[in-house]
Design a protein around this motif. Structure first.
Motif, PDB file in Angstrom:
ATOM      1  N   SER A  74     -13.568 -35.940 -31.814  1.00  0.00           N
ATOM      2  CA  SER A  74     -12.976 -37.265 -31.604  1.00  0.00           C
ATOM      3  C   SER A  74     -13.844 -38.058 -30.629  1.00  0.00           C
ATOM      4  O   SER A  74     -13.950 -37.698 -29.455  1.00  0.00           O
ATOM      5  CB  SER A  74     -11.564 -37.112 -31.042  1.00  0.00           C
ATOM      6  OG  SER A  74     -11.026 -38.362 -30.712  1.00  0.00           O
TER       7      SER A  74
ATOM      8  N   SER B 235     -11.665 -42.009 -25.903  1.00  0.00           N
ATOM      9  CA  SER B 235     -11.895 -40.571 -26.062  1.00  0.00           C
ATOM     10  C   SER B 235     -12.969 -40.140 -25.072  1.00  0.00           C
ATOM     11  O   SER B 235     -14.060 -40.701 -25.044  1.00  0.00           O
ATOM     12  CB  SER B 235     -12.341 -40.268 -27.494  1.00  0.00           C
ATOM     13  OG  SER B 235     -12.636 -38.892 -27.631  1.00  0.00           O
TER      14      SER B 235
ATOM     15  N   GLY C  44      -7.459 -34.676 -27.783  1.00  0.00           N
ATOM     16  CA  GLY C  44      -8.165 -35.236 -28.923  1.00  0.00           C
ATOM     17  C   GLY C  44      -8.827 -34.120 -29.706  1.00  0.00           C
ATOM     18  O   GLY C  44      -8.975 -33.005 -29.208  1.00  0.00           O
TER      19      GLY C  44
END
Length: 103
Positions: free
Chosen positions: A83, A88, A79
């Motif tokens: 993010s 995430s 990511g």
């Protein structure tokens, strides 16, 4: 004697389910800054996989991992450093605990 609390939706149907039972189907370790990998599990009909990201230690890192689940496959990908959101996670050394729950 009953205790606790209850909530209801607009039609008066109870919608507070408290603890939801789940069944752990597996776990795997990820290293600090690891942002790739995958694992596959069997998923019974009417159920879905989900996960818990459980860090084993905290070290400074800006890397993030995205965890996606499609069918019975859990996939890790990189990511962006900023993010944030569902799926995430900080790329800490961690255990990914995979469980099955009713869909």
């Amino acid at each position: 004697m009953a205790w606790g609390f209850q909530t209801w939706d607009a039609k008066g149907k109870p919608n507070n389910y408290g603890l939801v039972p789940v069944t752990v189907v597996g776990q795997f370790a990820v290293a600090l800054d690891q942002v790739t990998g995958s694992a596959t599990y069997s998923v019974p009909a009417g159920h879905v996989l989900d996960y818990i990201h459980s860090p084993r230690a905290f070290f400074p890192t800006t890397k993030r991992r995205i965890i996606t689940i499609r069918g019975g496959t859990v996939t890790l990908s990189q990511g962006g450093d900023t993010s944030y959101g569902i799926g995430s996670e900080s790329a800490q050394a961690a255990m990914i605990v995979v469980y099955v729950r009713k869909a």
